[in-house]
Design a protein around this motif. Structure first.
Motif: not given
Length: 693
Positions: A348-357, A407-421
């Motif tokens: 819900y938050a991702q949909r709600h903030y779309q107009s702000f972004w 990230a565009g930089v060196t990271t330390s680990a794998p992980g989850l990616w939330f493209p809409q956040s």
């Protein structure tokens, strides 16, 4: 014909075959989604015409929303047709709630393909496609389209509608806080193809969510449907069907007493009992942080005038005041209150903030995506989360190389990616939320007393609460008050019993470097770091944080916490901090106290009358399983929206919708179990059961 999977398993999308005309056919049920002759014309004939919606829409007022209930959301054709008619006939200030249940929702791609059949609906269809859930998660999804709200319940029909009740106790025959359906679209696949839906339990659910005069229309004239509707108090009439269908049914609820038990039963009804007095014209909201501002905005959208009180000179000056806040949540690979609420709130938050972004005129933040890195112990859990929730695009599992690319930089680990956040500037968000003329703000005003007026237990439409500041000056009398002032709620007598706990948090505000400016997404693990922003001096900076200290209320910045934030950032981005000095004494910092609950879920809903609740449910001290035939007891007109902890950006948009549903008697944006899990009175019941009260 393929057999559908068990209803207790994660949601399964529809299995479709497309005919030569591009129309979908369900392989599960061997049936069409709509008439091959003309699906839109069928909807208009069966559901819009025979519920007399054009006339009824034109007579709507701003005081009470019109509510449609539907079995079988399918492609969304019925919803879009009703929405289009609403635009054509309803007054500008009126509101429409459309509540629909779907067991096997279409995938995003199939939805796009199905709705391409209706060019005349494309302006609305594109909005539905954009808002369609990025994870088809079991439960209730609230989608907002201005004055039109879609409550999409992903569940079996009878059980799905039962989620909207305030109580499953058979002695309490009313819905959620006065909410009832005005017109039913009884759709779905034909009884011969889908007998499991057309059961007595479905008709019982329809009855418990209907009032005297509720209308119903359905494409079928099958005997099981006629008998089922008559058994729960509907007068039925057979009328000509659409196209080659000789007959269909329209009906009206004429016998309000015919209310069989719902398909589920619960021994307690403490969640029921709060009264709604309509119309509500002016509401006082105490607290102008994210919870208060979202509450004010949600009510203002519904035509309610808001008096917003805060002790600071501007909104979002305490825990909501950090320059960068992240929209993300900790998800779970398994069902449960925490994981379920976090997922639905994030969607819900991702949909709600779309107009702000998307805003071109102000810089509210950046939808740059969020990386949630995994340590060795979390890899298995995180990959399971991605497998369960990633089919529609909410989240993806990325290997180590892929996280560095994002990230565009060196990271330390794998992980989850939330493209809409991404990240947001909470102070700017709050200021925008309360910009409507319906919100009047009173700053530098600390509420010292919140007192009931004489006769407040009668729940009349007269003022029931008096506000005074800390000097005792009378500020105003209100029918309804929402307490959204975090830890300050413990200072006010009616909400002092709520088990809120302050948790100290410190963020570090550090200058950006040449290397840190390359960071292109939020990265979080134990702490978080977001891409650089321009601070008040126009300098590129980062916000690092935040510490979590439940044992201290010290409001002074600490040097050791600056180091903790730097160490947390270094742990996830091992190279980005090489240009930052290890000496942190010159860094700026910000300290605030979050408000959390014992179970780390918010407190949203009516405030309990504690002595009356203790009396009504006292027998639970001796027998926790006793079926107490009593509703809950609540202070009329008093509500809470509290306890969001460090997830204010993610939690408060959906919680504000839930609060508005409680206060105005609308369909809830969360199901029964989660409503109960967030209810402020839950701790009273738990303590009675444990004999701790």
């Amino acid at each position: 014909m393929t057999t559908p999977k068990d209803a207790n398993q994660p949601i399964t999308t529809a299995d479709l075959t497309w005919d030569d005309n591009g129309q979908p056919l369900s392989n599960y049920f061997g049936d069409v989604y709509f008439s091959r002759h003309n699906g839109l014309a069928e909807t208009q004939h069966v559901f819009l015409q025979h519920n007399h919606l054009a006339q009824r829409f034109s007579q709507c007022t701003s005081d009470t929303p019109f509510t449609i209930g539907e079995t079988g959301f399918g492609s969304g054709l019925n919803f879009l047709a009703a929405w289009q008619l609403w635009q054509q006939t309803a007054p500008s200030l009126a509101r429409l709630h459309f509540v629909s249940v779907e067991r096997f929702p279409l995938s995003h791609g199939d939805l796009v393909k199905a709705l391409s059949l209706w060019p005349q609906l494309q302006p609305l269809a594109q909005q539905l496609i954009a808002a369609y859930p990025k994870a088809l998660y079991p439960g209730v999804h609230r989608l907002g389209f201005g004055p039109v709200s879609l409550t999409l319940i992903l569940d079996e029909a009878a059980a799905g509608f039962t989620q909207l009740l305030a109580s499953h106790h058979p002695d309490f025959d009313h819905g959620f806080a006065g909410f009832a359906v005005d017109a039913w679209f009884l759709d779905g696949f034909a009884p011969a193809k889908n007998p499991d839906m057309w059961r007595p339990e479905l008709f019982a659910s329809l009855a418990r969510l209907s009032r005297l005069g509720t209308t119903l229309a359905t494409f079928t004239a099958a005997g099981v449907v006629k008998r089922g509707l008559q058994a729960v108090g509907f007068d039925i009439e057979k009328v000509p069907g659409f196209g080659k269908k000789r007959e269909m049914i329209r009906a009206v609820r004429s016998n309000i007493k015919a209310t069989p038990e719902p398909p589920l039963a619960s021994p307690l009804a403490w969640q029921a009992g709060a009264k709604v007095a309509a119309p509500v014209t002016t509401v006082a909201v105490i607290g102008a942080g994210l919870a208060g501002c979202h509450t004010a905005a949600a009510l203002a959208r519904r035509g309610v005038h808001i008096h917003l009180y805060d002790r600071h000179p501007a909104p979002a000056q305490e825990a909501s005041g950090n320059p960068q806040g992240v929209v993300y949540a900790k998800l779970s690979p398994q069902p449960g209150n925490q994981g379920d609420f976090n997922c639905l709130a994030l969607l819900y938050a991702q949909r709600h903030y779309q107009s702000f972004w998307d805003c071109d005129t102000q810089d509210f933040g950046d939808q740059c995506g969020v990386l949630q890195l995994a340590n060795e112990k979390q890899v298995k859990t995180y990959t399971a989360i991605a497998k369960r929730l990633g089919q529609q695009g909410l989240v993806h599992w990325l290997n180590h190389q892929q996280t560095q690319q994002q990230a565009g930089v060196t990271t330390s680990a794998p992980g989850l990616w939330f493209p809409q956040s991404g990240w947001l500037y909470p102070q700017k968000v709050c200021a925008e939320l309360i910009r409507p003329a319906a919100v009047t703000s009173f700053y530098n005003t600390e509420i010292g007393r919140l007192e009931p007026l004489p006769g407040h237990h009668q729940c009349s439409d007269q003022p029931q609460w008096r506000l005074a500041n800390t000097e005792g000056q009378h500020l105003g009398d209100y029918h309804s008050v929402v307490v959204a002032c975090a830890n300050q709620a413990r200072v006010l007598s009616p909400t002092a019993h709520l088990p809120l706990k302050p948790v100290r948090g410190q963020v570090s505000l550090v200058p950006a470097t040449k290397q840190s400016r390359q960071l292109s997404s939020v990265v979080c693990s134990e702490g978080y770091i977001a891409p650089s922003y321009l601070n008040d001096q126009g300098l590129a900076s980062h916000c690092l944080g935040a510490t979590f200290d439940p044992k201290s209320c010290d409001m002074q910045p600490r040097r050791e916490d600056q180091r903790r934030n730097l160490d947390a950032a270094t742990a996830v981005l091992p190279e980005i901090n090489r240009q930052w000095p290890r000496e942190v004494d010159n860094w700026s910092a910000r300290v605030a106290l979050r408000a959390t609950s014992p179970d780390y879920l918010p407190l949203v809903g009516p405030v309990a009358d504690v002595p009356a609740m203790e009396t009504a449910f006292a027998s639970l001290r001796k027998n926790a399983r006793q079926a107490v035939a009593s509703p809950g007891h609540f202070l009329p007109g008093l509500y809470a929206n509290l306890g969001h902890g460090s997830r204010g950006l993610t939690y408060t948009p959906l919680c504000a919708e839930l609060l508005a549903a409680h206060l105005l008697g609308e369909p809830p944006p969360l199901g029964f179990t989660l409503n109960q899990a967030l209810h402020p009175a839950r701790f009273i019941i738990r303590e009675l059961i444990r004999n701790q009260r």
